[in-house]
Enzyme design. Structure first.
Site, short mmCIF file in Angstrom:
data_model
loop_
_atom_site.label_atom_id
_atom_site.label_comp_id
_atom_site.label_asym_id
_atom_site.label_seq_id
_atom_site.Cartn_x
_atom_site.Cartn_y
_atom_site.Cartn_z
N CYS A 181 -13.08 0.90 -15.34
CA CYS A 181 -13.76 2.36 -15.59
C CYS A 181 -12.79 3.11 -15.42
O CYS A 181 -12.23 4.04 -14.67
CB CYS A 181 -14.59 2.33 -14.17
SG CYS A 181 -15.57 3.88 -14.10
N TYR A 199 -5.72 7.39 4.37
CA TYR A 199 -5.98 6.19 3.40
C TYR A 199 -5.21 5.03 3.54
O TYR A 199 -5.88 3.77 3.50
CB TYR A 199 -5.43 6.71 2.07
CG TYR A 199 -5.35 5.92 0.90
CD1 TYR A 199 -6.55 5.34 0.14
CD2 TYR A 199 -4.37 4.97 0.59
CE1 TYR A 199 -6.65 4.24 -0.76
CE2 TYR A 199 -4.15 3.85 -0.26
CZ TYR A 199 -5.37 3.63 -1.05
OH TYR A 199 -5.50 2.57 -1.79
N ASP A 254 -9.74 5.89 -2.96
CA ASP A 254 -8.43 6.38 -3.63
C ASP A 254 -9.05 6.90 -5.03
O ASP A 254 -10.13 6.99 -5.23
CB ASP A 254 -7.47 5.24 -3.97
CG ASP A 254 -7.94 4.40 -5.06
OD1 ASP A 254 -9.09 4.33 -5.44
OD2 ASP A 254 -7.14 3.28 -5.21
N CYS A 297 -17.67 0.03 -20.45
CA CYS A 297 -18.93 -0.17 -19.64
C CYS A 297 -19.45 -1.61 -20.18
O CYS A 297 -20.24 -2.30 -19.18
CB CYS A 297 -19.82 0.74 -19.95
SG CYS A 297 -19.28 2.43 -19.32
N TYR A 343 9.78 9.51 -4.44
CA TYR A 343 8.89 10.01 -3.12
C TYR A 343 9.65 8.88 -1.91
O TYR A 343 8.93 8.38 -1.43
CB TYR A 343 7.61 9.57 -3.08
CG TYR A 343 6.94 10.46 -4.51
CD1 TYR A 343 6.41 11.47 -4.16
CD2 TYR A 343 6.37 9.60 -5.33
CE1 TYR A 343 5.79 12.43 -5.39
CE2 TYR A 343 5.84 10.18 -6.48
CZ TYR A 343 5.53 11.51 -6.58
OH TYR A 343 4.80 12.35 -7.25
N GLU A 345 0.85 -1.23 0.16
CA GLU A 345 0.03 0.18 0.19
C GLU A 345 0.81 1.15 -0.09
O GLU A 345 0.35 2.15 -0.70
CB GLU A 345 -1.13 -0.14 1.24
CG GLU A 345 -2.23 -0.77 1.14
CD GLU A 345 -2.97 -0.59 -0.23
OE1 GLU A 345 -3.10 0.48 -0.52
OE2 GLU A 345 -3.57 -1.65 -0.72
#
Ligand code: SF4
Length: 360
Positions: A196, A124, A142, A203, A86, A41
């Site tokens: 999506c 989160y 998210d 769809c 990061y 995560e």
């Protein structure tokens, strides 16, 4: 009035069946180890799944459990984080592992509140770990989940702000399957990541299409409103590619450095002006060398600049190569063979490894 889905039970069960059938085979899904879920995560924040997989596997081979990570030297952790960017995430992961060993006997805490106080664990990540690893009934939102929920409910507006944000959070909580919160959260994230999509959502393959108001509208891409991106800022920097006895000289950045705080890298300084002249770069390079190495640098050679983007900054890095014949280096410096540059942060790697193609 806030939006409702008429048959929540049907949506949950279709989503779950689809996830069981279609989920991607990802290494952190093969085990239910809370440590593995936590590491994945943290790595997945702001980083694509395809980029994370090889790093995750290497990291887990090197630090297979929380005690191994806690006992490691920070430099080893950061070296293993190289390529993920990061870097504060890697440093915080290390500090959190030490805190888990010290305060929780080496076991990841299972509740939102206890997870939330670990270094680098925000709302989160705490919700994701608590629901996926420990089955806590907590919804996770998210960017992918935001998009799916905005489309299911045909919500315009910015899902990161104000009323739309609140509506999305409440819709996520209402929709959560309390019996399998971890699978439900992962299913929604997976749906956003693979079906999506922001552009051209598939769809016809979507398990919840029958309950989607954006699809019904005939133009699902309109939801949510596109986010306004922060403009990229171009910055010019100077980097010293100093070589002493055939080895590259590195310095450790301070913890409040503007770029890559706490990292080992080549000395760098921000240029005062855009497109600086060669003479100015050489003068600034000599001053930076004197400050950093306490040694005089004569006739540094200007190499072709390298370009690198970090979040909202597009860096143009002017490289000055110089030989250092100082008898000793300050304690804040260390040297590495050129081949070891592969273990540095991507920016430094580029500075060291890009072809010289000297322009002056
Ligand atoms: Fe997204 Fe289309 Fe599924 Fe609606 S039907 S959730 S727009 S993929």
């Amino acid at each position: 009035m806030d939006p409702e889905i008429p048959d929540l039970r049907r949506v949950r069960s279709r989503l779950r069946a689809w996830f069981v059938r279609e989920q991607r085979d990802l290494p952190w899904r093969r085990a239910r180890d809370p440590y593995a879920i936590w590491v994945s995560e943290v790595m997945l924040q702001q980083t694509r799944v395809s980029a994370v997989v090889p790093h995750y596997e290497r990291f887990m081979a090197r630090f297979p459990d929380v005690r191994a990570l806690a006992a490691a030297h920070e430099d080893d952790v950061i070296a293993s984080w190289a390529g993920l960017g990061y870097y504060a995430r890697g440093r915080n992961l290390h500090r959190a592992a030490q805190s888990i060993v010290r305060e929780h006997g080496g076991r990841l805490p299972a509740t939102l509140d206890a997870l939330r106080v670990l270094p680098g664990v925000g709302e989160y990540t705490a919700r994701a770990v608590a629901s996926i690893a420990f089955g806590e009934p907590l919804a996770v939102v998210d960017g992918n989940v935001e998009r799916v929920l905005c489309r299911l409910h045909a919500l315009r507006g910015d899902p990161r702000r104000g009323r739309t944000r609140r509506i999305v959070a409440e819709a996520a909580t209402r929709m959560l399957d309390p019996r399998r919160p971890g699978d439900h959260n992962q299913a929604l994230m997976e749906l956003g990541a693979t079906v999506c999509l922001p552009k051209s959502p598939a769809c016809q393959r979507c398990p919840v299409a029958a309950d989607c108001r954006a699809r019904e509208s005939g133009d699902p891409e309109r939801f949510p409103e596109p986010r306004r991106r922060r403009a990229m800022e171009e910055q010019h920097w100077l980097a010293l590619l100093a070589v002493r006895r055939g080895r590259i000289v590195l310095v450790r950045n301070s913890s409040d450095a503007e770029l890559l705080a706490g990292h080992w890298g080549v000395p760098m300084a921000r240029c005062a002006r855009r497109a600086p002249r060669a003479a100015d770069l050489r003068r600034a390079g000599r001053a930076l060398a004197a400050r950093t190495f306490r040694a005089r640098a004569t006739a540094p050679a200007l190499l072709a600049p390298v370009r690198h983007s970090i979040t909202h900054r597009r860096l143009v890095v002017h490289r000055l190569a110089l030989d250092l014949d100082a008898p000793a280096l300050p304690r804040s410096c260390r040297t590495i063979p050129r081949a070891a540059a592969s273990g540095l942060a991507a920016l430094y790697r580029k500075i060291v490894e890009a072809p010289p193609d000297a322009v002056q």
